[in-house]
Design a protein around this motif. Structure first.
Motif: not given
Length: 307
Positions: A122, A238, A240
């Protein structure tokens, strides 16, 4: 018929005679287009400072509007590069003939970069504070580039103390001689297994470098990349779950006091041939203490930056 308007700065006598090192303006709002090596041109919103010296001891003052108009022309029609910034200084001097022989301009802005996450792929935006100063003295232009990089620092002392508590908890939990691997694995994955974690904090590396020459572009990206690659734990955009886990691993494998970070940054800057001098300040905004931990270092060249 144009009405005559008095120019006090030009015609009035100074209240007291004397020369001045710098006179000018600060907090000038400017939109700029920035050209950086290996990066697309970028529009930024900058704050500028503009100065000239005042050599004539009898002059009332300088012509501040001329500084402003030179910057306005630059903002509207040119891209920020080392050479165009040098031309602004030349306009400062030429518009103050007989008054000034030195000039300086400083530009502060956020430089945005798309940054890729650690594992997930990302991407997101990160803003890096940048400051560029150009100074004309003794018929020479000196350029300085300053950036700030934010990263995470995990305390080595805290990590050692946490490991000791985990060892003690393990010794209390498993008193028998023979231990099943599955038991240990399950225990390590529990809250009871990891009874302590080291403290880490958001930290900032501020670096100022003096450039060797008037290149065609400012190399903002390379300086930022060099700092982040050396520190290993720059803050992320970003994220995760796999990125967060990798970030935790990198913190655990790169424990550092502020002294460690300063030495790492000093080492990587010493490898760069494009910088004739540098100054750095490491700020660890402590999560344990109410105060900050700070280290400052310079390259150490004669007549260069001082700590």
């Amino acid at each position: 018929m144009q009405k005559f308007m008095p120019d006090i700065a030009h015609s009035a006598e100074a209240l007291q005679e004397g020369t001045l090192d710098w006179v000018g303006m600060s907090q000038i709002e400017l939109p700029l287009v920035v050209s950086s090596k290996d990066s697309p041109e970028q529009h930024v919103s900058a704050l500028a400072e503009a100065f000239v010296n005042l050599n004539d001891p009898q002059a009332k003052g300088i012509h501040m509007s001329r500084l402003y108009l030179a910057l306005d022309e630059f903002s509207n029609h040119q891209t920020l590069t080392p050479k165009t910034l040098a031309s602004v200084l030349d306009q400062f001097i030429s518009s103050h003939h007989s008054l000034s022989d030195q000039a300086q301009v400083t530009l502060k802005f956020d430089y945005h970069l798309r940054r890729r996450s650690l594992l997930s792929g990302k991407t997101g935006w990160k803003a890096y504070p940048v400051e560029i100063t150009a100074t004309y003295k003794e018929q020479t232009v000196v350029l300085e580039l300053s950036v700030a990089v934010t990263y995470s620092s995990t305390c080595p002392c805290s990590a050692a103390l946490a490991r000791q508590l985990i060892q003690q908890a393990f010794d209390q939990q498993f008193t028998e001689q023979a231990i099943e691997k599955d038991q240990v694995m399950q225990w390590l994955g529990s809250t009871q297994g990891i009874v302590a974690t080291p403290h880490s904090q958001r930290s900032i590396a501020q670096v100022k470098v003096k450039l060797n020459q008037l290149d065609s572009h400012f190399d903002i990206l390379s300086l930022i990349d060099a700092l982040e690659n050396e520190l290993k734990t720059p803050v992320q955009a970003a994220v995760k779950r796999e990125d967060e886990q990798e970030f935790a691993r990198l913190n655990g494998q790169n424990l550092m006091f502020c002294e460690d970070a300063a030495r790492k940054v000093k080492h990587i800057l010493n490898q760069q041939s494009d910088y004739s001098d540098f100054w750095l300040r490491i700020n660890h905004y402590e999560s344990l203490h109410a105060h900050d931990a700070v280290s400052i270092a310079v390259k150490g060249v004669a007549m260069g930056y001082t700590a």
